[in-house]
Design an enzyme around this catalytic site. Structure first.
Site, PDB file in Angstrom:
ATOM      1  N   GLY A 166      43.562  11.778  -7.425  1.00 27.41           N
ATOM      2  CA  GLY A 166      42.378  12.135  -6.643  1.00 27.41           C
ATOM      3  C   GLY A 166      42.073  11.149  -5.537  1.00 27.41           C
ATOM      4  CE  LYS A 167      39.283   5.957  -8.139  1.00 30.98           C
ATOM      5  NZ  LYS A 167      39.712   6.674  -9.354  1.00 30.98           N
ATOM      6  CB  CYS A 199      35.765   4.999 -15.074  1.00 31.89           C
ATOM      7  SG  CYS A 199      37.175   5.002 -16.189  1.00 31.89           S
TER       8      CYS A 199
END
Length: 433
Positions: free
Chosen positions: A254-255, A369
């Site tokens: 995603g990043k 996270c």
């Protein structure tokens, strides 16, 4: 639940998944072997059980004198969680779980026991659940040591956060700016009867989660599914056109994709797990993007680094995942207290290994996270002390310019660096002098 698939069959797969979790497998690993056509039904009941894990433990201990066989206990836990949520009628639930017990060799002899315990619970449900809810571990669905760690990490916010993460997670999308805009895509969602709110610069959060197949333009790459807090990485890391960027520990991609959507840059993405590395490739292919993908331990620079320094480095380090419990409800139960220090050592190893590949004047964005300071503020303070050529670029007013984010659901104010709805993360931007 599919009409063609009886609860007794789904329950048998849920039992297998629970047993795998007990062996230390991840949620994804626990669901391996479940047919794709039934995976969503099995995952829903597995998550249901995990979101009531402490309640299941407490009620089981209250109901039976000796711990039952692990597979029988898994069926009992499913029954307790489903009764709590009123997922099925009591008659259907008991009948189907007993049927499931009869069809497993290791639970056949315990089918009568399961029937008797569940029927007793149906009769005494209100009293049993009320007694269990007096326990702090049940109210916050986490082991005592995890709750104490959260209290220390967030002394003013721990109760709100532990309550919030018991809810179902929101579904947030990242709009691909190369193909559309947040306003245009939000209108497209509305045309498809999907309500949403903007929760970040490119983030839209749906009123209710849907399968990605229901998202207009998903296959064509108009959007991706990504938490708004995670989307901050591509905003916080300074990147210019033509820059060489390293995305270490890059899966599921995603990043990496977000960086390529925002900037005309050259990205090298590293991932140690071959299966997870394939996810990066699938993500990039769907979005029509390209990056150099290397399946390797990012810390083994002698194996992959060609000597040309990078302009920017993104290190999303392995961590306890304490900030994303509502997406991974197994986390408090599979983690051990010593894991925090062990993972902090891995993070330190990666930081020190990747610092030399960054050019002078370049930036490294460190993120996890996690909400635990050992994996965030304390990690960065130690790194800055050990590296004289490293200086912190302030991202916020508190925590010496670092940016810890705790799970939150608020209206978005329009601040590019402060999403409204997000999970828990930590960011620190370091410049090489």
């Amino acid at each position: 639940m599919s009409e063609q698939l009886p609860l007794s069959q789904v329950a048998r797969w849920v039992v297998e998944a629970q047993l795998r979790l007990g062996e230390g497998r991840s949620l994804a690993g626990a669901l391996e072997g479940v047919p794709s056509s039934h995976r969503s039904a099995v995952q829903a009941l597995l998550y249901l059980t995990l979101r009531h894990r402490a309640l299941c433990d407490a009620v089981t201990e209250d109901l039976v004198e000796r711990p039952p066989h692990p597979a029988l206990r898994a069926l009992l836990h499913l029954g307790i969680a489903a009764l709590c949520e009123k997922t099925f009628t009591p008659f259907t639930l008991v009948d189907q779980l007993v049927t499931a017990a009869k069809r497993r060799p290791d639970t056949q002899k315990g089918a009568g026991f399961l029937n008797a315990v569940l029927r007793r619970l149906v009769r005494e449900e209100k009293e049993r659940f009320a007694r269990a809810q007096r326990l702090e571990t049940v109210r916050f669905n986490a082991p005592s040591w995890w709750i104490e760690r959260m209290k220390r990490a967030m002394p003013e916010d721990w109760e709100r956060v532990l309550t919030l993460v018991q809810r179902h997670p929101p579904m947030t999308l990242r709009v691909n700016l190369r193909k559309t805009t947040p306003d245009a895509y939000r209108s497209l969602l509305a045309q498809n009867h999907l309500a949403s709110v903007q929760s970040g610069a490119e983030a839209l959060t749906l009123a209710s989660p849907v399968p990605v197949t229901a998202l207009p333009g998903f296959v064509e790459g108009l959007v991706s599914v990504q938490d708004a807090g995670t989307q901050l990485a591509a905003h916080l890391l300074p990147v210019r056109a033509g820059d060489r960027v390293l995305d270490a520990c890059a899966a599921p991609g995603g990043k990496t994709a977000h960086l390529l959507e925002r900037y005309d840059c050259e990205v090298t993405a590293l991932e140690i797990d071959p299966k997870r590395a394939e996810k990066i490739r699938e993500t990039l292919d769907r979005l029509g993007l390209s990056a150099r993908l290397v399946t390797i331990d990012a810390a083994r620079t002698e194996k992959w680094y060609d000597g040309r320094p990078f302009d920017a480095v993104l290190l999303d380090a392995p961590c306890t995942a304490s900030g994303i419990v509502r997406r991974q409800p197994d986390v408090p139960w599979i983690r051990r207290p010593e894991d925090i220090a062990s993972l902090a050592r891995q993070q330190r190893r990666l930081l020190h290994a990747l610092w030399p590949v960054l050019k002078s004047g370049g930036h490294l964005l460190y993120c996890t996270c996690s909400v635990f300071p050992e994996e965030g503020t304390e990690q960065i303070r130690a790194f800055l002390k050990e590296n004289e050529d490293a200086e912190l670029v302030p991202l916020g007013e508190k925590n010496e310019g670092m940016m810890p984010l705790v799970p939150r659901e608020e209206p978005w104010t329009g601040d590019e660096k402060r999403p409204g709805i997000h999970d828990g993360f930590f960011y620190a931007l370091i410049r090489k002098k």
